[in-house]
Design an enzyme around this catalytic site. Structure first.
Site, PDB file in Angstrom:
ATOM      1  N   LYS A  89       0.842  -1.196   0.000  1.00  0.00           N
ATOM      2  CA  LYS A  89       0.000   0.000   0.000  1.00  0.00           C
ATOM      3  C   LYS A  89       0.882   1.253   0.000  1.00  0.00           C
ATOM      4  CE  LYS A  89      -3.383   2.285   2.882  1.00  0.00           C
ATOM      5  NZ  LYS A  89      -4.204   2.215   4.092  1.00  0.00           N
ATOM      6  N   GLU A 142      10.914  -4.389   3.985  1.00  0.00           N
ATOM      7  CA  GLU A 142      11.102  -5.778   3.550  1.00  0.00           C
ATOM      8  C   GLU A 142      10.712  -5.936   2.081  1.00  0.00           C
ATOM      9  OE1 GLU A 142       9.637  -4.713   6.240  1.00  0.00           O
ATOM     10  OE2 GLU A 142      10.170  -5.917   7.997  1.00  0.00           O
ATOM     11  N   GLY A 191      -4.448  -2.167   5.288  1.00  0.00           N
ATOM     12  CA  GLY A 191      -3.711  -3.304   4.715  1.00  0.00           C
ATOM     13  C   GLY A 191      -4.341  -4.646   5.049  1.00  0.00           C
ATOM     14  N   ARG A 192      -4.647  -4.879   6.322  1.00  0.00           N
ATOM     15  CA  ARG A 192      -5.167  -6.196   6.717  1.00  0.00           C
ATOM     16  C   ARG A 192      -6.619  -6.403   6.291  1.00  0.00           C
ATOM     17  NH1 ARG A 192      -3.936  -2.922  10.859  1.00  0.00           N
ATOM     18  NH2 ARG A 192      -5.588  -2.215  12.272  1.00  0.00           N
ATOM     19  N   GLU A 234      -3.454  -7.112  15.120  1.00  0.00           N
ATOM     20  CA  GLU A 234      -3.033  -5.770  14.700  1.00  0.00           C
ATOM     21  C   GLU A 234      -4.201  -4.786  14.865  1.00  0.00           C
ATOM     22  OE1 GLU A 234       0.272  -4.603  11.536  1.00  0.00           O
ATOM     23  OE2 GLU A 234      -1.662  -4.738  10.540  1.00  0.00           O
ATOM     24  N   HIS A 284      -2.841 -33.989  17.269  1.00  0.00           N
ATOM     25  CA  HIS A 284      -1.677 -34.803  17.610  1.00  0.00           C
ATOM     26  C   HIS A 284      -0.510 -33.948  18.086  1.00  0.00           C
ATOM     27  CE1 HIS A 284      -3.739 -38.322  15.989  1.00  0.00           C
ATOM     28  NE2 HIS A 284      -4.247 -37.442  15.146  1.00  0.00           N
ATOM     29  N   LYS A 302      10.418  -0.701  13.594  1.00  0.00           N
ATOM     30  CA  LYS A 302      10.855  -0.382  12.223  1.00  0.00           C
ATOM     31  C   LYS A 302      11.978   0.646  12.272  1.00  0.00           C
ATOM     32  CE  LYS A 302       6.441  -0.847   9.784  1.00  0.00           C
ATOM     33  NZ  LYS A 302       5.413  -0.128   9.036  1.00  0.00           N
TER      34      LYS A 302
HETATM   35  O1  F6P Z   1       4.017  -2.587   9.540  1.00  0.00           O
HETATM   36  C1  F6P Z   1       2.719  -3.003   9.561  1.00  0.00           C
HETATM   37  C2  F6P Z   1       2.077  -2.814   8.233  1.00  0.00           C
HETATM   38  O2  F6P Z   1       1.905  -1.465   7.957  1.00  0.00           O
HETATM   39  C3  F6P Z   1       0.766  -3.552   8.125  1.00  0.00           C
HETATM   40  O3  F6P Z   1      -0.273  -2.873   8.705  1.00  0.00           O
HETATM   41  C4  F6P Z   1       0.654  -3.725   6.652  1.00  0.00           C
HETATM   42  O4  F6P Z   1      -0.281  -4.717   6.319  1.00  0.00           O
HETATM   43  C5  F6P Z   1       2.064  -4.115   6.318  1.00  0.00           C
HETATM   44  O5  F6P Z   1       2.854  -3.355   7.189  1.00  0.00           O
HETATM   45  C6  F6P Z   1       2.472  -3.863   4.902  1.00  0.00           C
HETATM   46  O6  F6P Z   1       2.329  -2.529   4.523  1.00  0.00           O
HETATM   47  P1  F6P Z   1       2.405  -2.107   3.013  1.00  0.00           P
HETATM   48  O7  F6P Z   1       1.267  -2.735   2.293  1.00  0.00           O
HETATM   49  O8  F6P Z   1       2.323  -0.606   3.016  1.00  0.00           O
HETATM   50  O9  F6P Z   1       3.724  -2.574   2.477  1.00  0.00           O
END
Ligand code: F6P
Length: 551
Positions: free
Chosen positions: A208, A214, A270-271, A356, A387, A515
């Site tokens: 987003k 990452e 995002g979620r 979250e 199990h 972060k």
């Molecule tokens: O760091 C948490 C977060 O912002 C989540 O809420 C989100 O789903 C994820 O990182 C990824 O964010 P983006 O879609 O901006 O890369």
């Protein structure tokens, strides 16, 4: 709505008093005293059947919980969310994920304007892209058909797409192979690239913000790999990269073509974004028709949530049961148990969705909360878990409410397996509820030929207290439409809990501190410098450097 803190509401206090009366009761007694209990505490919505009779509740409990929902303003907050009001105050945003699955051709007016033209255009583009890929019409820089897709994203830009793809991939046989990369651990990207050839591989960068460290690291390494392995000029990025993002400028700067930038908006968290273009891998794996069905199922559940009376409203009932156990029985966790391998990604997806959203001890008004909020959500494939961790559920002594997700109709093509799966799911929920008291256990052991001291010694190990609550969600088989309903059910359930706790479900400030520290440490690692750290971090950094030197 009220200005009282949730735990100051008369309904909250009445629930506290009620809990002390009900806590000693065993669910066996509750079933014995009410032959209509199953009918009373079960409901159907959007092709999902919910049995919640195996909970430590009576009709009084449910009446009080519904009153709590009313007094907490669940209906008012729900209506505000559906109206596109700024329900995410700390980020000044609406939370309009329900618009993502609203039927096309009808307006969805909100303070930000009618969002449907943009939603419809995005859906159209998603359909074009996914079908071109599925039909082998998307070619790479050298004119060869794309056969591999590497999806890069993290959190909400990963868990939903991966969960949905795993759930529905069998629906739409064909199309390119999909690999998911999320962590910055280079092992993930390396493994995905090991299966790929530059000429025939496409990368989807789902972010987003288009700035998550990452995802950006994976995307940059993937771009370098593509250009180097393919021997391509920089312009080849245009043929081999798609972005799903609200930051079109960031994607353009990366080299992605406008046509290949699928939109997101700040009013989708995002979620909560699986029903947007973030669901592109699901559409590629299962087909756009299947994705449209998923949207239709989610919309069905939205309508149910919006219109059903609170007491007959599935997300409301589940949310209230969540509050009941968390705040009145101090249940620290809840376990999600899909008896459906296609839902293997569902517990991890729910972990982000719930923790979250609700993992906060500060209310919407900035005041600290004096009561517990989000439980730890965990889980795994139910049959496998029998199990492994079920031992704790049966005899560990902690109250852990369970959600069983159970397909009744089978469809694996192996009917004995289908029966085995259903029997195991029902048996576990039954055993957790009924338990086996000392007399029954004695008789059981005697039936196995034990007696005397041997029997006595084994007896305490074989008693099951039972009374472990569970919900069972039963459905014929997992279709795209039912998956959509299931997703919306949990989204709204979590929203209901957050309203009862007075928490903003849509921000996530808690992820920021780490972060920032990671950025600083990464710079120090690259520069070989050392910052001002606590003793443990400084010690670990120094030791890690030694390990690297000696590698
Ligand atoms: O760091 C948490 C977060 O912002 C989540 O809420 C989100 O789903 C994820 O990182 C990824 O964010 P983006 O879609 O901006 O890369």
């Amino acid at each position: 709505m009220t200005n009282l803190a949730p735990n100051q509401l008369p309904a909250w206090q009445a629930l506290q008093a009620h809990q002390t009366r009900i806590a000693p009761l065993h669910m066996r007694e509750l079933f014995a005293g009410d032959e209509k209990r199953f009918r009373r505490f079960s409901m159907q919505a959007c092709d999902l059947f919910l049995d919640y009779s195996k909970n430590r509740i009576t009709t009084d409990t449910m009446a009080l919980l519904v009153e709590l929902a009313q007094r907490s303003g669940v209906e008012a907050w729900r209506d505000r969310m559906f109206a596109g009001d700024v329900v995410n105050a700390s980020e000044h945003r609406a939370a309009l994920h329900v618009a993502l699955r609203a039927p096309g051709g009808q307006p969805f007016p909100a303070p930000v304007g009618d969002v449907m033209p943009a939603v419809a255009a995005a859906r159209r583009r998603m359909g074009e892209v996914s079908e071109a890929l599925r039909q082998g019409r998307w070619t790479g820089h050298s004119g060869k058909t794309i056969t591999h897709i590497v999806h890069m994203g993290i959190g909400g830009s990963h868990l939903g797409p991966e969960m949905g793809t795993r759930a529905l991939v069998a629906t739409g046989a064909g199309g390119p192979a999909l690999a998911f990369v999320s962590s910055v651990d280079g092992a993930g990207l390396s493994a995905a690239l090991a299966q790929a050839r530059a000429e025939t591989t496409l990368f989807i960068v789902a972010s987003k913000s288009f700035s998550t460290a990452e995802t950006m690291a994976n995307a940059a390494s993937a771009r370098a790999w593509l250009l180097e392995r393919g021997g391509f000029p920089a312009a080849a990025v245009g043929d081999h990269f798609i972005a799903v993002t609200a930051n079109a400028d960031g994607a353009r700067d990366f080299g992605i073509l406008d046509d290949n930038i699928l939109p997101l908006w700040d009013w989708v968290g995002g979620r909560f974004s699986l029903c947007s273009c973030v669901g592109l891998p699901v559409a590629i794996a299962a087909g756009m028709d299947a994705f449209d069905q998923l949207l239709a199922g989610a919309h069905d559940m939205d309508q149910h949530f919006l219109n059903a009376p609170l007491a007959e409203n599935m997300p409301v009932v589940l949310g209230l049961l969540g509050v009941w156990y968390r705040n009145f029985f101090a249940a620290a966790s809840r376990v999600v148990l899909p008896y459906d391998l296609r839902l293997g990604g569902f517990p991890a997806y729910l972990q982000q969705l719930e923790m979250e959203s609700a993992g906060k001890k500060v209310g919407r008004d900035g005041e600290s909360l004096e009561f517990d909020t989000c439980p730890v959500v965990w889980g795994g494939s139910g049959n496998d878990a029998q199990h492994s961790f079920f031992q704790l559920l049966h005899q560990g002594g902690a109250l852990v409410p369970c959600d069983f997700l159970v397909p009744a109709g089978g469809g694996s093509g192996l009917s004995e397996h289908d029966d085995g799966l259903l029997a195991n799911a029902l048996a576990q929920a039954q055993a957790l509820m009924v338990g086996r008291d000392a007399d029954e256990t004695r008789a059981h052991l005697a039936g196995q030929g034990l007696s005397g001291e041997g029997l006595q010694a084994l007896l305490p190990h074989c008693v099951f207290t039972g009374n472990q609550p569970s919900n069972t969600l039963l459905y014929a088989s997992l279709t795209p439409r039912r998956l959509g309903a299931l997703i919306a059910l949990y989204e709204h359930r979590i929203f209901v809990q957050c309203v009862c706790w007075g928490v903003n479900a849509f921000d996530q400030w808690g992820v920021e501190l780490g972060k920032g520290l990671a950025r600083r440490l990464q710079t120090e690692l690259a520069d070989g410098t050392g910052g001002d750290h606590d003793g443990s971090t400084a010690g670990l950094l120094a030791h890690a450097r030694r390990l690297r030197r000696n590698r």
